[in-house]
Each structure stands twice: as structure tokens, then as C-alpha cells.
Scaffold this active site. Sequence first.
Site, PDB file in Angstrom:
ATOM      1  CB  SER A 138      -0.883  -0.003   1.245  1.00 41.62           C
ATOM      2  OG  SER A 138      -1.429   1.272   1.484  1.00 41.62           O
ATOM      3  CE1 TYR A 162      -6.319   4.654  -1.716  1.00 33.75           C
ATOM      4  CE2 TYR A 162      -4.683   4.439   0.033  1.00 33.75           C
ATOM      5  CZ  TYR A 162      -5.913   4.111  -0.506  1.00 33.75           C
ATOM      6  OH  TYR A 162      -6.728   3.239   0.152  1.00 33.75           O
ATOM      7  CB  THR A 188      -6.714   2.691  -4.968  1.00 38.52           C
ATOM      8  OG1 THR A 188      -5.933   1.547  -4.624  1.00 38.52           O
ATOM      9  CG2 THR A 188      -8.043   2.619  -4.242  1.00 38.52           C
ATOM     10  CE  LYS A 256      -7.583  -2.732  -3.490  1.00 41.72           C
ATOM     11  NZ  LYS A 256      -8.262  -1.754  -2.650  1.00 41.72           N
ATOM     12  CG  HIS A 280     -11.280   0.658  -0.322  1.00 37.93           C
ATOM     13  ND1 HIS A 280     -10.498   1.292  -1.250  1.00 37.93           N
ATOM     14  CD2 HIS A 280     -10.605   0.773   0.848  1.00 37.93           C
ATOM     15  CE1 HIS A 280      -9.414   1.779  -0.670  1.00 37.93           C
ATOM     16  NE2 HIS A 280      -9.452   1.472   0.607  1.00 37.93           N
TER      17      HIS A 280
HETATM   18  C1  LIG Z   1      -7.398  -1.858   7.373  1.00 38.24           C
HETATM   19  C2  LIG Z   1      -7.529  -1.740   5.884  1.00 38.24           C
HETATM   20  C3  LIG Z   1      -6.678  -0.877   5.196  1.00 38.24           C
HETATM   21  C4  LIG Z   1      -6.785  -0.777   3.802  1.00 38.24           C
HETATM   22  N1  LIG Z   1      -5.891   0.018   3.141  1.00 38.24           N
HETATM   23  C5  LIG Z   1      -5.956   0.087   1.792  1.00 38.24           C
HETATM   24  C6  LIG Z   1      -4.995   0.838   1.080  1.00 38.24           C
HETATM   25  O1  LIG Z   1      -4.074   1.422   1.649  1.00 38.24           O
HETATM   26  N2  LIG Z   1      -5.119   0.892  -0.272  1.00 38.24           N
HETATM   27  C7  LIG Z   1      -6.122   0.251  -0.954  1.00 38.24           C
HETATM   28  O2  LIG Z   1      -6.196   0.339  -2.174  1.00 38.24           O
HETATM   29  N3  LIG Z   1      -7.020  -0.514  -0.293  1.00 38.24           N
HETATM   30  C8  LIG Z   1      -6.960  -0.610   1.048  1.00 38.24           C
HETATM   31  N4  LIG Z   1      -7.849  -1.402   1.723  1.00 38.24           N
HETATM   32  C9  LIG Z   1      -8.827  -2.210   0.954  1.00 38.24           C
HETATM   33  C10 LIG Z   1      -8.219  -3.585   0.609  1.00 38.24           C
HETATM   34  O3  LIG Z   1      -7.219  -3.473  -0.365  1.00 38.24           O
HETATM   35  C11 LIG Z   1      -9.263  -4.557   0.072  1.00 38.24           C
HETATM   36  O4  LIG Z   1      -9.968  -3.934  -0.982  1.00 38.24           O
HETATM   37  C12 LIG Z   1     -10.267  -5.074   1.099  1.00 38.24           C
HETATM   38  O5  LIG Z   1      -9.666  -5.176   2.376  1.00 38.24           O
HETATM   39  C13 LIG Z   1     -10.775  -6.441   0.666  1.00 38.24           C
HETATM   40  O6  LIG Z   1     -11.751  -6.902   1.523  1.00 38.24           O
HETATM   41  P1  LIG Z   1     -11.484  -7.965   2.702  1.00 38.24           P
HETATM   42  O7  LIG Z   1     -10.868  -7.201   3.821  1.00 38.24           O
HETATM   43  O8  LIG Z   1     -12.877  -8.453   3.012  1.00 38.24           O
HETATM   44  O9  LIG Z   1     -10.590  -9.066   2.171  1.00 38.24           O
HETATM   45  C14 LIG Z   1      -7.776  -1.503   3.104  1.00 38.24           C
HETATM   46  C15 LIG Z   1      -8.624  -2.365   3.812  1.00 38.24           C
HETATM   47  C16 LIG Z   1      -8.503  -2.492   5.181  1.00 38.24           C
HETATM   48  C17 LIG Z   1      -9.405  -3.449   5.898  1.00 38.24           C
END
Ligand SMILES: Cc1cc2nc3c(=O)[nH]c(=O)nc-3n(C[C@H](O)[C@H](O)[C@H](O)COP(=O)(O)O)c2cc1C
Length: 385
Positions: A138, A162, A188, A256, A280
Amino acid sequence: MVIAEVPSFRLLIGFCLVGFGFSFKGPEMPLVCLTDFQAHAREHLSKSTWDFIEGGADDCCTRDENMAAFKKSGLPIRLRPRYLKDVSKVDMQTTIQGAEISTPICIAPTGFHRLAWPDGEMSTARAAQAASICYITSTYASCSLEDIVAAAPRGLRWFQLYVHPNRQINKQLIQKVESLGFKALVITVDVPKVGNRRHDITNQVNLMKNLWLKDLGSPETGNSMPYFQMSPIDPSICWEDLSWFQSMTRLPIILKGILTKEDAELAVKHNVHGIIVSNHGGRQLDEVPASIDALTEVVAAVKGKVEVYLDGGIRTGNDVLKALALGAKCVFVGRPILWGLAYKGEHGVKEVLDILKNEFHTSMTLTGCRSVAEINQDLIQFSRL
Ligand SMILES: Cc1cc2nc3c(=O)[nH]c(=O)nc-3n(C[C@H](O)[C@H](O)[C@H](O)COP(=O)(O)O)c2cc1C
């Protein structure tokens, strides 16, 4: 008599509690599925960290629907197994963007891994390398990119961007990740503004300020994150800007957060190399479809021209199988990786990945799939409850 020291009695109590719908896990009981890791994380993380990881936007409809849609929403997705095929050898290997991975289960980008474990993203990278899968790092990683690469120099890594409002900063970062050996740029698109996460507001988690000070230490303590990784996100980015990113790098660009056929078609038209169908984890716009429900529309729209991946709600091997049967080339997992980190760092992530991989192996074997190429839509039926 001290009940806790008599194992058979504890087992009996455990069975009774499970029978009455309670979950009971003594310290000696192994964690056997991903939701066991979730329960462990809930017990051991601070409330604000747990809320930050677990939280969804608004009423969390989409976050919860992501999981439910695999199991029991309007038209549950059920499997159609085929038998009497020789499944003595089941091969889970596949490729993404031409790179080999041991199984189509990879790690979604999530920020701030040091909230869950001191070594943070370095542990995640090591576990991904050991498992021969892809780890999307990330923009909000809490370890430096150099440290992450040094921790697992042979691992397959993509970088999630981002988009920063300052083009020059994006350019420098893209050049840096390319020179560090990241193999794809994942942009993203679903965060022109951070979603309304009520728990974080209540807990006053502000990613730009409080999290830095409260959970990761202030710059004064020497335990801070590089400035860029706390940077703002450009809400003005649009389709026409993609060519600028393409001129910046030779890396394949993957979008994404795509959920509709219209955007999928535009993505193909703008020459991206892949799409991650994602909401997300339900943390952005609430009340959009579950990822698995949006997948079919996107797969149909791209007509095989680019690879389509999925994240959101993957918790079992059957979930992985269903996503692949509906057209995903590979799935990415978010929160369960953080639960694994919170359990035992690198080894916890390894356990989570092993369980999911073993479950997926079982799912393939029991449906008669000897290779990932044999997984297709014939394995799926949509049943009325
Ligand atoms: C704590 C947390 C932080 C996240 N940070 C990012 C991030 O920095 N960049 C991003 O594109 N998605 C981020 N996401 C989304 C994840 O990439 C992903 O889309 C999502 O967690 C998938 O669902 P799941 O948690 O049910 O597997 C984040 C999700 C969580 C739970």
C-alpha cells in the site's frame, strides 16, 4: 479441583458451549479457519486498531454483504461438483500478468501493518515470498519500501498508488517502485474521498494526524513514517490522466475498485492491463454490490482483453473457487492478513495463507478440478433459498 488444568473436562465444556452456539478457544486450541484469526485479533488488538481494521463505511451494508453474498444472499452461489475424475494430483499454480504464483490467492493492499505487528509490512512481505504469491504493498505502508524489499527480495510485489495531488511526487514514487523491482502499478480509483467510517470518527482516528501520533509514534520519537506515506489523495483524477501514468512507467497498470461494466469498458479502452473488482472491503461507498456480485458484469464487459481479479469477503477456499469460476484470474485478501499479523507476525500470515490454500485445494479436489484452468462457470449454480 482447578477445572482449567483438566484438558478432557475443558474439551467437554468446549463442546457444550459450541453446541449452544458459543465459541470457545482455549490457548492450546489451534486456529483452524480465518474467522478464528478474526476472533483472536478482536481479543488482542486495541479497540481503535480493531475498529480501524474491521470498519466499513456508514451502515457497513457492503462490508457484510461481501461475505454474505458468497453464502446466503438472494440467490446463493452453490457448487456443482463433478466426480470420477482422477484428482490424485491437483495443481493450484497460475499466473498473473505473466508471473507465476503458487495459488491464485494473493495479498490485497492494506495500510499501516505496524498497527498489528511491530515488523509490519516486512513480516507480510516475508510470508508472501515464502508462499510464492503476490503482495500488493500500500501507499500507506508503515515500513519504508526499501525495508520491505530488503525483507523479501525475491517476492513478487505490486505497488498500490493513491494518486497524490502533486504530479512530481507521483512521478518520483513510480520511478522508485519501478527501480525497487515492483512488477505492477495498482491505482486505487474508489477513494476520491475517504468513506464515512463511523468507528474511526468516534475513536478519532485521523490517518493523517492521530494515527501517526497515537499508534506509530511521533517523528520526535524516531518511530515515524515517511511524509509521503501519509499524503493526501487527488480527487480530480479522471480517465484522461491515465495516459500520463502510462508515459511515466513501463509497469503494467491495474485499476483497483471497478464495479461496473461502463468503467470496465473504459478501463480496456484506456489500455490498462488489469482490473481488481473491489469495493474496498466495504470501506468506501456503502450500499454498492458485494464484489462477487459485481464480478460477472465486469468479466463480461472486458471480453477477455485484460485480466480481472477480485477482492472483498474472501474467507474460505470455496469463496476462492467461486470467484475463479465466475471469471477472476486470482483473488486478493485484505483483513485476514492483518488478523494473521496480529496473531504471530510473519508466521501468523503464513498460517492464514496455508489454511486458505489448503481449503482451496480441498474445494478443487471435491469439485473435480485438477488445474486452475479447469475451473469454470459450469461449477456454479445460483439457487433460490
Ligand atoms: C485496514 C484496511 C486498510 C486498507 N488500506 C488500503 C490501502 O491502503 N489501499 C487500498 O487500495 N485498499 C486498502 N484497503 C482495501 C483492501 O485493499 C481490500 O480492498 C479489502 O480489504 C478487501 O476486503 P477484505 O478485507 O474483506 O478481504 C484496506 C482495507 C482495510 C481493511
